[in-house]
Structure formats: structure tokens, C-alpha cells
Design a protein around this motif. Structure first.
Motif, PDB file in Angstrom:
ATOM      1  N   UNK A 199       0.799  -1.219   0.000  1.00 53.38           N
ATOM      2  CA  UNK A 199       0.000   0.000   0.000  1.00 53.38           C
ATOM      3  C   UNK A 199       0.832   1.269   0.000  1.00 53.38           C
ATOM      4  N   UNK A 200       2.003   1.204  -0.628  1.00 52.00           N
ATOM      5  CA  UNK A 200       2.907   2.362  -0.676  1.00 52.00           C
ATOM      6  C   UNK A 200       2.946   2.948  -2.086  1.00 52.00           C
ATOM      7  N   UNK A 201       3.166   4.255  -2.152  1.00 48.40           N
ATOM      8  CA  UNK A 201       3.480   4.850  -3.436  1.00 48.40           C
ATOM      9  C   UNK A 201       4.895   4.430  -3.810  1.00 48.40           C
ATOM     10  N   UNK A 202       5.161   4.402  -5.106  1.00 50.56           N
ATOM     11  CA  UNK A 202       6.508   4.055  -5.541  1.00 50.56           C
ATOM     12  C   UNK A 202       7.035   5.155  -6.441  1.00 50.56           C
ATOM     13  N   UNK A 203       8.284   5.502  -6.258  1.00 49.58           N
ATOM     14  CA  UNK A 203       8.913   6.582  -7.016  1.00 49.58           C
ATOM     15  C   UNK A 203      10.265   6.117  -7.528  1.00 49.58           C
ATOM     16  N   UNK A 204      10.516   6.353  -8.803  1.00 48.93           N
ATOM     17  CA  UNK A 204      11.797   6.039  -9.416  1.00 48.93           C
ATOM     18  C   UNK A 204      12.468   7.352  -9.805  1.00 48.93           C
ATOM     19  N   UNK A 205      13.633   7.600  -9.262  1.00 50.25           N
ATOM     20  CA  UNK A 205      14.294   8.876  -9.493  1.00 50.25           C
ATOM     21  C   UNK A 205      15.166   8.828 -10.741  1.00 50.25           C
ATOM     22  N   UNK A 206      15.074   9.855 -11.605  1.00 50.78           N
ATOM     23  CA  UNK A 206      15.946   9.900 -12.782  1.00 50.78           C
ATOM     24  C   UNK A 206      17.390  10.160 -12.396  1.00 50.78           C
ATOM     25  N   UNK A 207      18.291   9.800 -13.286  1.00 53.07           N
ATOM     26  CA  UNK A 207      19.722   9.807 -12.971  1.00 53.07           C
ATOM     27  C   UNK A 207      20.236  11.167 -12.534  1.00 53.07           C
ATOM     28  N   UNK A 208      19.726  12.241 -13.131  1.00 54.42           N
ATOM     29  CA  UNK A 208      20.309  13.556 -12.842  1.00 54.42           C
ATOM     30  C   UNK A 208      20.142  13.968 -11.382  1.00 54.42           C
ATOM     31  N   UNK A 209      19.152  13.414 -10.684  1.00 55.61           N
ATOM     32  CA  UNK A 209      18.975  13.774  -9.271  1.00 55.61           C
ATOM     33  C   UNK A 209      20.103  13.227  -8.400  1.00 55.61           C
ATOM     34  N   UNK A 210      20.677  12.114  -8.798  1.00 52.28           N
ATOM     35  CA  UNK A 210      21.758  11.512  -8.009  1.00 52.28           C
ATOM     36  C   UNK A 210      23.078  12.262  -8.172  1.00 52.28           C
ATOM     37  N   UNK A 211      23.144  13.114  -9.176  1.00 50.06           N
ATOM     38  CA  UNK A 211      24.395  13.817  -9.462  1.00 50.06           C
ATOM     39  C   UNK A 211      24.633  15.004  -8.532  1.00 50.06           C
TER      40      UNK A 211
END
Length: 267
Positions: A199-211
Motif C-alpha cells: 500500500x505504498x506509493x513508488x517513485x523512481x528517481x531519474x539519474x540527474x537527481x543523483x548527481x
């Protein structure tokens, strides 16, 4: 409620933009969602699939024929355009609003019943925007789990790992709001199914955020394979507001989990 967990959703979605910058972002969103893209005549066919002369009319059309609408424009404009179109929360389409530079994705209408909250997180996964969810049932959930996993991991393995991580962090599993991972896992079935069952939302972060290494992430094997320092801890920290790390990345066989608490005014 129609849940939207990945890019292969069967939900019929329309994207609408009105400026050139908005069209650039809208094109990206529409391609990823396989959605119909409506743009003003002057930007067609360079950007859009369909053109319109009247913004009011295109909103009316989309309310009748689509289950979800992503509007790349100011929320005030959307408020005026949908005035008079609303029926009830069970039949109105999901409406998500994005600013044209991709700073925010806002669940504006039909958050639960229509799936706008899930659509918001999906748009966030495409653009890197901050997902804005204001429904009350989410307000008291203040924990985010960052998850890294091996390819082909089972739903059961992910769930068991998150449960063990929650025990180590001394939190209730029901207080977990979001499961976050990197863009590379966006179609990882075991992870998607685990989020749905929990019952959780799921989010996938694009590569540029990790930079943007604001938190001085520790390097892991992800650097070799993905070109980023890590997955679990960075994903958790980057997906939370004012985060406090309550469980550093912990490996459970094929799954790595880190948990953060959001330090909020009423949290």
C-alpha cells in the motif's frame, strides 16, 4: 481505484501543454506514458499528436474521453478550465498539474478514486519533479524506504526485506509512505508488486537527481553499473522532505534497504 504503477499502464491518459517550454516537458511525459499529447496549433505538429484552438474545449474533451489528464501549466489555469466539468470523485478523471520546468507534479483531482496520486508519482519518476500529494490519509505517514535490488527479484523477497528493515528501524510498516528506487528499476515487477501489496506509493528517481551529492553519498557497486554512488540511501534521502536517516543501507540477500524519517511540523 485504478492503480498506475509503471509505464505500461492501460489507463487512457492525455497530456496538455500551452507554452513552448511546457511542450518540451509535455512531449517527454507523453512519450513515456504513451499518452495523447494536445498542444496549441502553433506548436503542432512539431511537439504534439493533436492540436487545439480552445483550451476550455480541449479540457472538456479530455474529461469526457480520458481517465487521466496531465496539464503542464499553472494550477490556476487548470482550476478555471475545469470549472463546470466536475461530476463526482468516482467518475471525474485523475488530474495532475506540472509546472513547465518540472519542479512539481501536483495531484489536483481524483487523488484516490481516480488514481491521480499514483499518476503524480509516475510523472515524478519521468521528470524528477517533487510529487505533491495533499490527501489526509498520507499526511501521517512520514517514512520513506529506499530500495535497491537484483534483477528479477521476487515480490516476496522485497516485502520480507522491507519488513525486516522496518523492525530494525523500530517503525510500523503502516507508517511507510513511499518506496523509492532509481530509474533503472522502473519496470522491476517484484518491486512494483511489493509496493502495491504494501500500500505504498513508488517513485523512481531519474539519474540527474543523483548527481547533486548534497548528502555526500557513500560509494557502492552502483557506481560501476549505473554511474551513481548508490541506490538505497540516495533514493530514500532524495525522496523525502527534510530527511533523517533512521536505517542506513542494510543488505538482505538480493535486496538493499535504507529508511528515512521526514522531519515535518506535525510529523
Amino acid at each position: 481505484m485504478i492503480r498506475i504503477l509503471n509505464m505500461n499502464t492501460e489507463k487512457k491518459v492525455a497530456v496538455i501543454a500551452i507554452t513552448k517550454k511546457g511542450c518540451i516537458l509535455g512531449r517527454l511525459i507523453s512519450l513515456q506514458l504513451k499518452a495523447d499529447f494536445f498542444v496549441p496549433e502553433k506548436f503542432f505538429p512539431e511537439f504534439g499528436d493533436k492540436s487545439f484552438d480552445s483550451l476550455k474545449e480541449v479540457f472538456a474533451h479530455c474529461f469526457s474521453y480520458y481517465e487521466g489528464v496531465v496539464a503542464v501549466m499553472a494550477q490556476g489555469i487548470v482550476s478555471r478550465m475545469i470549472d463546470g466539468l466536475l461530476k463526482d470523485k468516482f467518475s471525474d478523471p485523475a488530474v495532475v498539474v506540472c509546472d513547465e520546468v518540472g519542479r512539481f507534479a501536483i495531484s489536483m483531482l481524483s487523488g484516490h478514486e481516480g488514481g491521480a496520486n499514483e499518476l503524480t508519482f509516475l510523472v515524478s519518476s519521468i521528470t524528477g519533479a517533487e510529487p505533491v500529494i495533499t490527501t489526509a490519509s498520507e499526511a501521517n505517514k512520514i517514512y520513506v524506504a529506499g530500495v535497491g535490488c537484483r534483477k528479477g527479484v521476487s515480490k516476496e523477497k522485497v516485502i520480507d526485506s522491507i519488513k525486516e528493515a522496518a523492525k530494525l528501524a523500530n517503525i510500523n510498516l503502516s507508517d511507510l509512505r513511499v518506496i523509492a528506487s532509481c530509474w533503472y528499476k522502473i519496470n522491476e515487477e517484484g518491486l512494483l508488486e511489493a509496493a502495491e501489496e504494501l500500500g505504498c506509493y513508488i517513485r523512481f528517481l531519474p539519474k540527474h537527481l543523483y548527481e547533486n551529492d548534497l548528502y555526500n553519498f557513500k560509494e557502492s557497486s552502483a557506481n560501476k553499473y549505473l554511474g551513481i554512488k548508490g541506490v538505497a540511501e540516495p533514493s530514500a534521502l532524495l525522496s523525502a522532505r527534510n530527511p533523517e536517516l533512521v536505517l542506513r543501507k542494510t543488505i538482505f540477500d538480493k535486496v538493499t534497504v535504507a529508511i528515512v524519517k521526514e522531519r515535518l511540523i506535525n510529523g
